[in-house]
Design a protein around this motif. Structure first.
Motif, PDB file in Angstrom:
ATOM      1  N   UNK A  10       0.839  -1.196   0.000  1.00 23.27           N
ATOM      2  CA  UNK A  10       0.000   0.000   0.000  1.00 23.27           C
ATOM      3  C   UNK A  10       0.883   1.258   0.000  1.00 23.27           C
ATOM      4  N   UNK A  11       1.871   1.282   0.891  1.00 20.47           N
ATOM      5  CA  UNK A  11       2.752   2.456   1.007  1.00 20.47           C
ATOM      6  C   UNK A  11       3.506   2.697  -0.303  1.00 20.47           C
ATOM      7  N   UNK A  12       3.973   1.622  -0.909  1.00 13.48           N
ATOM      8  CA  UNK A  12       4.759   1.788  -2.139  1.00 13.48           C
ATOM      9  C   UNK A  12       3.909   2.322  -3.292  1.00 13.48           C
ATOM     10  N   UNK A  13       2.680   1.814  -3.400  1.00  7.89           N
ATOM     11  CA  UNK A  13       1.813   2.301  -4.482  1.00  7.89           C
ATOM     12  C   UNK A  13       1.418   3.753  -4.244  1.00  7.89           C
ATOM     13  N   UNK A  14       1.124   4.070  -2.997  1.00  7.08           N
ATOM     14  CA  UNK A  14       0.721   5.443  -2.671  1.00  7.08           C
ATOM     15  C   UNK A  14       1.882   6.417  -2.903  1.00  7.08           C
ATOM     16  N   UNK A  15       3.100   5.977  -2.582  1.00  3.99           N
ATOM     17  CA  UNK A  15       4.286   6.824  -2.805  1.00  3.99           C
ATOM     18  C   UNK A  15       4.371   7.218  -4.284  1.00  3.99           C
ATOM     19  N   UNK A  16       4.198   6.229  -5.156  1.00  3.81           N
ATOM     20  CA  UNK A  16       4.273   6.495  -6.598  1.00  3.81           C
ATOM     21  C   UNK A  16       3.162   7.470  -7.006  1.00  3.81           C
ATOM     22  N   UNK A  17       1.941   7.194  -6.534  1.00  5.07           N
ATOM     23  CA  UNK A  17       0.789   8.038  -6.907  1.00  5.07           C
ATOM     24  C   UNK A  17       1.013   9.493  -6.500  1.00  5.07           C
ATOM     25  N   UNK A  18       1.404   9.693  -5.243  1.00  2.61           N
ATOM     26  CA  UNK A  18       1.563  11.060  -4.748  1.00  2.61           C
ATOM     27  C   UNK A  18       2.788  11.743  -5.366  1.00  2.61           C
ATOM     28  N   UNK A  19       3.847  10.973  -5.598  1.00  2.00           N
ATOM     29  CA  UNK A  19       5.045  11.508  -6.264  1.00  2.00           C
ATOM     30  C   UNK A  19       4.641  12.078  -7.625  1.00  2.00           C
ATOM     31  N   UNK A  20       3.859  11.300  -8.362  1.00  2.00           N
ATOM     32  CA  UNK A  20       3.523  11.719  -9.723  1.00  2.00           C
ATOM     33  C   UNK A  20       2.476  12.828  -9.747  1.00  2.00           C
ATOM     34  N   UNK A  21       1.567  12.824  -8.792  1.00  2.00           N
ATOM     35  CA  UNK A  21       0.600  13.933  -8.744  1.00  2.00           C
ATOM     36  C   UNK A  21       1.342  15.252  -8.496  1.00  2.00           C
ATOM     37  N   UNK A  22       2.340  15.207  -7.643  1.00  2.00           N
ATOM     38  CA  UNK A  22       3.138  16.413  -7.390  1.00  2.00           C
ATOM     39  C   UNK A  22       3.976  16.763  -8.621  1.00  2.00           C
ATOM     40  N   UNK A  23       4.491  15.739  -9.297  1.00  3.98           N
ATOM     41  CA  UNK A  23       5.267  15.981 -10.519  1.00  3.98           C
ATOM     42  C   UNK A  23       4.389  16.688 -11.560  1.00  3.98           C
ATOM     43  N   UNK A  24       3.140  16.250 -11.685  1.00  2.00           N
ATOM     44  CA  UNK A  24       2.225  16.876 -12.650  1.00  2.00           C
ATOM     45  C   UNK A  24       2.023  18.356 -12.296  1.00  2.00           C
ATOM     46  N   UNK A  29       3.602  24.084 -13.520  1.00  2.00           N
ATOM     47  CA  UNK A  29       4.257  25.322 -13.061  1.00  2.00           C
ATOM     48  C   UNK A  29       5.556  25.578 -13.835  1.00  2.00           C
ATOM     49  N   UNK A  30       5.778  24.747 -14.846  1.00  2.00           N
ATOM     50  CA  UNK A  30       6.952  24.867 -15.741  1.00  2.00           C
ATOM     51  C   UNK A  30       8.287  24.681 -15.006  1.00  2.00           C
ATOM     52  N   UNK A  31       8.260  23.889 -13.940  1.00  2.00           N
ATOM     53  CA  UNK A  31       9.513  23.618 -13.217  1.00  2.00           C
ATOM     54  C   UNK A  31      10.187  22.356 -13.754  1.00  2.00           C
ATOM     55  N   UNK A  32       9.455  21.611 -14.579  1.00  2.00           N
ATOM     56  CA  UNK A  32      10.006  20.394 -15.190  1.00  2.00           C
ATOM     57  C   UNK A  32       9.987  20.608 -16.702  1.00  2.00           C
ATOM     58  N   UNK A  33      11.126  20.367 -17.344  1.00  2.00           N
ATOM     59  CA  UNK A  33      11.192  20.547 -18.799  1.00  2.00           C
ATOM     60  C   UNK A  33      11.006  19.226 -19.523  1.00  2.00           C
ATOM     61  N   UNK A  34      10.873  19.281 -20.822  1.00  2.00           N
ATOM     62  CA  UNK A  34      10.785  18.065 -21.644  1.00  2.00           C
ATOM     63  C   UNK A  34       9.462  17.350 -21.454  1.00  2.00           C
ATOM     64  N   UNK A  80      12.605  13.227  -7.502  1.00  2.00           N
ATOM     65  CA  UNK A  80      12.011  14.549  -7.734  1.00  2.00           C
ATOM     66  C   UNK A  80      13.079  15.521  -8.240  1.00  2.00           C
ATOM     67  N   UNK A  81      14.275  15.437  -7.658  1.00  2.00           N
ATOM     68  CA  UNK A  81      15.363  16.318  -8.088  1.00  2.00           C
ATOM     69  C   UNK A  81      15.733  16.033  -9.549  1.00  2.00           C
ATOM     70  N   UNK A  82      15.656  14.757  -9.947  1.00  2.68           N
ATOM     71  CA  UNK A  82      15.954  14.414 -11.338  1.00  2.68           C
ATOM     72  C   UNK A  82      14.939  15.070 -12.274  1.00  2.68           C
ATOM     73  N   UNK A  83      13.673  15.044 -11.876  1.00  2.00           N
ATOM     74  CA  UNK A  83      12.625  15.659 -12.709  1.00  2.00           C
ATOM     75  C   UNK A  83      12.895  17.147 -12.911  1.00  2.00           C
ATOM     76  N   UNK A  84      13.447  17.791 -11.879  1.00  4.98           N
ATOM     77  CA  UNK A  84      13.712  19.232 -11.969  1.00  4.98           C
ATOM     78  C   UNK A  84      15.096  19.531 -12.556  1.00  4.98           C
TER      79      UNK A  84
END
Ligand SMILES: Cc1ncc(C[n+]2csc(CCOP(=O)(O)OP(=O)(O)O)c2C)c(N)n1
Length: 315
Positions: A10-24, A29-34, A80-84
């Motif tokens: 549960x924790x691992x799936x939720x981590x991915x979900x919340x990580x990606x929602x924040x990434x979106x 906000x144009x903080x991630x390129x490409x 997250x740092x890689x995305x930015x």
């Protein structure tokens, strides 16, 4: 299922979900390129399969790679740092969304060329067998990759040389905006295994229990008998192909039908029904804190210095 395992999945799936929602959010906000390809909806496939592996097994995937990286134990901060594009990212800010990498955890990317990762993973599996190790290689690909030459080259050699490789097609029904029925004559994608031949399985990619059982058998076959397996996991991406895709080629009803069986929601309900509601809420808070910390870390980290632009370039 044991409470500890249930909680971990549960924790691992939720981590991915919340990580990606924040990434979106950061992307808008144009903080991630490409490009940014989200894995949201498919979490049970990466988490379920990787949860039965050894730490020394190899994992490789395509460009929709954040979920596999996190499921493999990659850090939210470094992801997250890689995305930015920051120096503190898991590929030192050089790879971005499609090229997450963590050699220490034997997570060998993040691959931008459709299907290109398949023969590379077969090579990793071959090397382990050659060295007499009992490690296996697991490679993920999309349904759009099964008509690419490199997919067939990888499978042909894996069957011929009897190597410990598990090939997992994550059939999320679309290759960009093209539905599967326009690219494959059969809905059953695992039949592609028959040509080589090798063992094959089809599994409901929203059912994490079934995913684990299927992967367990395939990993055992690879580890003990040096035999490859082709698994088709039927799944669905809730978002567009990438952030720039409004996904007009499908109906909201289709998305809602898959969402109604959401693997994270299902496990949350299971935890509650087993008297684990307090624990679930605590995990949700911990994951939220972890992801917010990762965002702060990424935003505060420096970009790579311009004079290091040629570092890590071999040729
Ligand atoms: C060799 C190659 N051809 C075309 C592309 C462009 N492209 C990027 S993603 C994609 C669709 C692939 O879909 P699928 O394999 O189903 O993976 P999914 O995006 O659904 O995870 C295409 C054609 C590419 N990256 N590489």
């Amino acid at each position: 299922m044991e409470h500890e395992v249930l909680t971990d999945l549960f924790a691992k799936m939720l981590r991915i979900r919340r990580f990606e929602e924040e990434a979106a959010r950061l992307y808008t906000e144009k903080k991630i390129g490409g490009f940014l390809h989200l894995y949201i909806g498919q979490e049970a496939v990466a988490v379920g399969t990787i949860s039965v592996l050894k730490e020394t097994d190899y994992v490789m995937t395509g460009y929709r790679c954040h979920g596999h990286y996190l499921a493999r134990g990659g850090s939210s901060r470094a992801g997250m740092a890689e995305l930015l594009g920051k120096e503190t990212g898991c590929a030192k800010g050089r790879g971005g969304s499609m090229h997450f990498f963590d050699a220490e955890r034997r997570f060998m990317g993040g691959w931008g060329i459709v299907g290109g990762q398949v023969p590379v993973a077969a090579g990793l599996a071959f090397a382990e067998k050659y060295k007499g190790e009992d490690n296996i290689a697991v490679v993920y690909l999309g349904d759009g990759a099964i008509n690419i030459g490199s997919f067939h080259e990888g499978l042909a050699l894996a069957a011929l040389w009897k190597i410990p490789c598990v090939f997992i097609i994550e059939n999320n029904q679309f290759a960009m905006g093209t539905p599967l029925e326009r690219t494959a004559a059969s809905e059953d994608l695992s039949i592609r295994a028959l040509a080589y031949p090798m063992a094959r399985e089809t599994v409901d990619g929203h059912d994490i229990y079934a995913v684990r059982a299927t992967m367990h058998a395939a990993a055992k076959r690879a580890r003990e008998q040096h035999l490859p397996t082709l698994i088709e996991a039927k799944t669905y991406r809730y978002r567009g192909h990438s952030m720039s895709d409004p996904a007009k080629y499908r109906t909201q009803q289709d998305v809602d039908a898959w969402r109604s069986r959401d693997p994270i929601k299902v496990l949350a309900e299971t935890m509650d029904s087993q008297g684990m509601k307090e624990l679930r809420l605590r995990i949700e808070n911990e994951i939220e804190e972890e992801i917010q910390d990762a965002v702060r870390f990424a935003e505060e980290s420096p970009f790579p210095a311009p004079e290091t632009a040629m570092d890590y370039v071999y040729v």
